[in-house]
Design an enzyme around this catalytic site. Structure first.
Site, PDB file in Angstrom:
ATOM      1  N   ARG A   1       0.859  -1.181   0.000  1.00 59.29           N
ATOM      2  CA  ARG A   1       0.000   0.000   0.000  1.00 59.29           C
ATOM      3  C   ARG A   1       0.902   1.240   0.000  1.00 59.29           C
ATOM      4  NH1 ARG A   1      -2.339   3.102   4.531  1.00 59.29           N
ATOM      5  NH2 ARG A   1      -3.986   4.340   3.586  1.00 59.29           N
TER       6      ARG A   1
ATOM      7  N   HIS B   1      -2.723  11.012   0.305  1.00 66.88           N
ATOM      8  CA  HIS B   1      -2.201  10.859   1.665  1.00 66.88           C
ATOM      9  C   HIS B   1      -1.550  12.183   2.040  1.00 66.88           C
ATOM     10  CE1 HIS B   1      -0.698   7.677   4.716  1.00 66.88           C
ATOM     11  NE2 HIS B   1      -0.327   8.850   5.204  1.00 66.88           N
TER      12      HIS B   1
ATOM     13  N   GLU C   1      -7.127   8.710   5.898  1.00 68.70           N
ATOM     14  CA  GLU C   1      -7.349   9.438   7.140  1.00 68.70           C
ATOM     15  C   GLU C   1      -7.809  10.882   6.941  1.00 68.70           C
ATOM     16  OE1 GLU C   1      -3.836   9.043   9.553  1.00 68.70           O
ATOM     17  OE2 GLU C   1      -3.995   6.870   9.669  1.00 68.70           O
TER      18      GLU C   1
ATOM     19  N   ASN D   1      -7.396   2.161   9.909  1.00 62.95           N
ATOM     20  CA  ASN D   1      -6.082   2.398  10.519  1.00 62.95           C
ATOM     21  C   ASN D   1      -6.287   2.481  12.015  1.00 62.95           C
ATOM     22  OD1 ASN D   1      -5.209   2.604   7.922  1.00 62.95           O
ATOM     23  ND2 ASN D   1      -4.528   4.734   8.053  1.00 62.95           N
TER      24      ASN D   1
ATOM     25  N   TYR E   1      -4.236   2.444  15.830  1.00 59.82           N
ATOM     26  CA  TYR E   1      -2.982   2.484  16.585  1.00 59.82           C
ATOM     27  C   TYR E   1      -3.211   2.370  18.087  1.00 59.82           C
ATOM     28  CZ  TYR E   1      -0.598   3.742  12.308  1.00 59.82           C
ATOM     29  OH  TYR E   1      -0.074   3.696  11.036  1.00 59.82           O
TER      30      TYR E   1
ATOM     31  N   GLU F   1      -3.514   0.110   8.193  1.00 59.25           N
ATOM     32  CA  GLU F   1      -2.319   0.547   8.931  1.00 59.25           C
ATOM     33  C   GLU F   1      -2.435   0.075  10.364  1.00 59.25           C
ATOM     34  OE1 GLU F   1      -1.229   4.710   9.003  1.00 59.25           O
ATOM     35  OE2 GLU F   1      -1.676   4.916   6.871  1.00 59.25           O
TER      36      GLU F   1
HETATM   37  O1  IFM Z   1       2.761   7.987   9.663  1.00 61.91           O
HETATM   38  C1  IFM Z   1       1.373   8.023   9.840  1.00 61.91           C
HETATM   39  C2  IFM Z   1       0.671   7.802   8.523  1.00 61.91           C
HETATM   40  O2  IFM Z   1       1.051   8.738   7.578  1.00 61.91           O
HETATM   41  C3  IFM Z   1      -0.827   7.903   8.716  1.00 61.91           C
HETATM   42  N1  IFM Z   1      -1.273   7.074   9.780  1.00 61.91           N
HETATM   43  C4  IFM Z   1      -0.569   7.131  11.037  1.00 61.91           C
HETATM   44  C5  IFM Z   1       0.920   6.965  10.810  1.00 61.91           C
HETATM   45  C6  IFM Z   1       1.661   7.048  12.148  1.00 61.91           C
HETATM   46  O3  IFM Z   1       1.463   8.288  12.718  1.00 61.91           O
END
Ligand code: IFM
Length: 440
Positions: A75, A119, A164, A288, A290, A353
Site C-alpha cells: 500500500r 495521503h 485518514e 487504521n 494504533y 495501517e
Molecule cells: O505515519 C502516519 C501515517 O502517515 C498515517 N497514519 C498514522 C501513521 C503514524 O502516525
C-alpha cells in the site's frame, strides 16, 4: 497456532511524502507539506520530506525487500503534486511514469499494488485557492483520480481514495499541527465534508474499479459511568469515527454530532445529493488503528482537533506506550472491528495501517510484541465472523513522521538516513514468518 484463511492479504504500507524524497524532480511542484516544513517551528528539528528514504530512486531495492518478506500487497500513495503539479489541468507524464514503473515492478514480483490517491500532499496552488474547506477542491480531486485511474487502471485492481481524512481536516485546519497549519475550527468541518465529497466524486470518476477509503478509527471509552464522561465518549466517538462512517455507509451525518457542532457551524455547505454521492457503494473500508481513547468531562477549554468538544479531557488508561506516546491496546482493535461489523455490516474490512514507533533500531522487541498482539486481535475478530480480509503493517520503512520529523521510527526496515542503507529489523523477520505460515 493461530492461522488465517489462505486468501488473507498480508501487506505493508507507506505514503508518498514520507518516503519518496525527490521533491523537485520530474516536474513535481510543492505540496502543502513542502510549504509547512519550510515554515520555522512547524516540524521537529526543521525536518522535511525533501530526501526522506529516497524511495523515488531506490524503489527497485525496496520492492526486492518486499519480495523477501513475502508481502502479498504493498500500500503506497500517489503524490498529487507529481501527477498534476498545479492541482488542476494537464498531467505530467513523468510523474505518472514513476508510478507505472513502481506498479510494474510490484507486479513482476507478485505483489499487489494498493495505491491510495491522497495521503495529505495537496498541491500548494489548491491550498492557495482555499484548500479543502472549498468545494472546488473536491472537484479537482475527482479530476486527478480520473487521471491516475486512466494511467494505471489496467494494472491496479484496488484503489483507495483518501487516507485518514480526519487528519487532513482536523489536524490540518483545526489545530494546525499538520499542513496547511490553519487554526479555523469552522473551516475544518467544511474540509471534512469536502474530503468526503471528493471521495464520492472520485468513486464516480473510476467506474469499474474496486474502490475503498481508509479512516483512522479508534475505540473510545468513557472514564466512568458519570453522565459527563459518557457524554464525552459519545462526542469523541462522533468526531473521530461516526462523522466519517455515517455519511459513507449510512448516507447521513450523525444528528448528535451536527448538534454538538451547532455553536461552531451549521451544515449549510452540504448540497442536495452530496450525501448520495458520498455514500456510493464502496468495495472495502480501510481501518487504521494504533491506540484506544479514554475520555472524560473537563471544565477547561483548549484548542482541540475535536471541534465543538474542546472541553473533553483525554485520560491516561495506564497502559504501556510506544515512543510516540500512544497507549498500546490490541483489545481496542478487536472491539473496533466487532463494532464496525455490527453497526456497519456488509462492507469488507482491511486493516490498512497498524504499527508502532519505538526508538530501538534493529532489535525491536517492542514492535514485535505490538504487532503480535494486534495480529492476534485480527485473528480473534475473524474467528468471531468479522469480514476482515487483510492486514497492512505500518510501515515498511522508517520514514518522515510528519510534525515529528525523523525522530519517530515506525519501520519494519531500518533506514540509515545518512547512507540510505536499509536493514530489516527483527520485526521484519517476524512478519515474514507470519506471512509464510499464514498466521502466528
Ligand atoms: O505515519 C502516519 C501515517 O502517515 C498515517 N497514519 C498514522 C501513521 C503514524 O502516525
Amino acid at each position: 497456532m493461530t492461522t488465517f484463511e489462505p486468501g488473507f492479504l498480508w501487506g505493508a504500507a507507506t505514503s508518498s511524502y514520507q518516503i519518496e524524497g525527490a521533491v523537485a524532480e520530474d516536474g513535481r511542484l510543492p505540496s502543502i507539506w513542502d510549504t509547512f516544513c519550510a515554515t520555522p517551528g512547524k516540524v521537529d528539528n526543521g525536518d522535511s520530506g525533501a530526501v526522506a528514504a529516497d524511495h523515488y530512486h531506490r524503489y527497485p531495492e525496496d520492492v526486492a525487500i518486499m519480495r523477501e518478506l513475502g508481502l502479498g500487497a504493498y500500500r503506497f500513495s500517489v503524490a498529487w503534486p507529481r501527477v498534476q503539479p498545479l492541482g488542476s489541468g494537464a498531467a505530467d507524464q513523468r510523474g505518472l511514469d514513476f508510478y507505472r514503473r513502481l506498479v510494474d515492478t510490484l507486479l513482476d514480483n507478485d505483489i499487489q499494488p494498493w495505491p491510495t490517491l491522497y495521503h495529505w500532499d495537496l498541491p500548494q496552488p489548491l491550498e492557495d485557492a482555499g484548500g479543502w474547506p472549498e468545494r472546488d477542491t473536491a472537484l479537482r480531486f475527482a479530476e486527478y483520480a480520473q487521471i491516475v485511474h486512466e494511467a494505471l487502471g489496467d494494472r491496479v485492481a484496488h484503489w483507495t481514495t483518501l487516507n485518514e481524512p480526519w487528519c487532513s481536516a482536523f489536524l490540518g485546519y483545526a489545530t494546525g499541527r499538520h499542513a496547511p497549519g490553519r487554526q479555523e475550527p469552522a473551516a475544518s468541518i467544511r474540509a471534512a465534508h469536502h474530503l468526503l465529497l471528493g471521495h464520492g466524486l472520485a468513486v464516480q470518476a473510476m467506474p469499474d474499479a474496486r474502490v475503498g477509503i481508509t479512516l483512522n478509527l479508534s475505540h473510545v471509552t468513557a472514564g466512568s459511568n458519570a453522565d459527563g464522561d459518557v457524554d464525552a465518549a459519545r462526542r469523541i466517538d462522533g468526531m473521530q469515527n461516526r462523522i466519517f462512517l455515517d455519511p459513507l455507509l449510512l448516507a447521513e451525518y450523525p444528528a448528535d454530532v451536527v448538534r454538538d457542532l451547532e455553536p461552531v457551524t451549521g451544515f449549510g455547505f452540504v448540497q442536495e445529493d452530496d450525501l448520495k454521492t458520498i455514500a456510493a457503494p464502496i468495495d472495502f473500508l480501510g481501518v487504521n488503528y494504533y491506540s484506544p481513547m479514554l475520555v472524560g468531562h473537563g471544565t477547561e477549554t483548549r484548542p482541540s482537533a475535536y471541534v465543538g468538544s474542546e472541553h473533553v479531557r483525554h485520560l491516561d488508561g495506564g497502559r504501556a506506550r510506544t515512543s510516540i506516546g500512544w497507549e498500546i491496546d490490541p483489545r481496542g482493535l478487536l472491539d473496533l472491528l466487532l463494532r464496525l461489523d455490527r453497526e456497519y455490516p456488509d462492507v469488507p474490512l482491511y486493516v490498512t495501517e497498524n504499527g508502532a514507533a519505538f526508538d530501538d533500531e534493529v532489535h525491536d522487541a517492542g514492535r514485535v510484541a505490538y504487532l503480535d498482539g494486534h495480529v492476534r486481535a485480527c485473528a480473534d475478530a475473524v474467528s468471531r465472523g468479522v469480514a476482515l480480509k487483510g492486514y497492512f503493517a505500518w510501515s515498511l520503512l522508517d520514514n518522515f513522521e510528519w510534525s515529528f520529523g525523523y525522530a519517530q521510527r515506525f519501520g519494519l526496515v531500518h533506514v540509515d538516513y545518512d547512507t540510505q542503507r536499509r536493514t530489516p529489523k527483527d520485526s521484519a523477520r517476524w512478519y515474514a514468518g507470519v506471512i509464510r505460515r499464514g498466521g502466528l
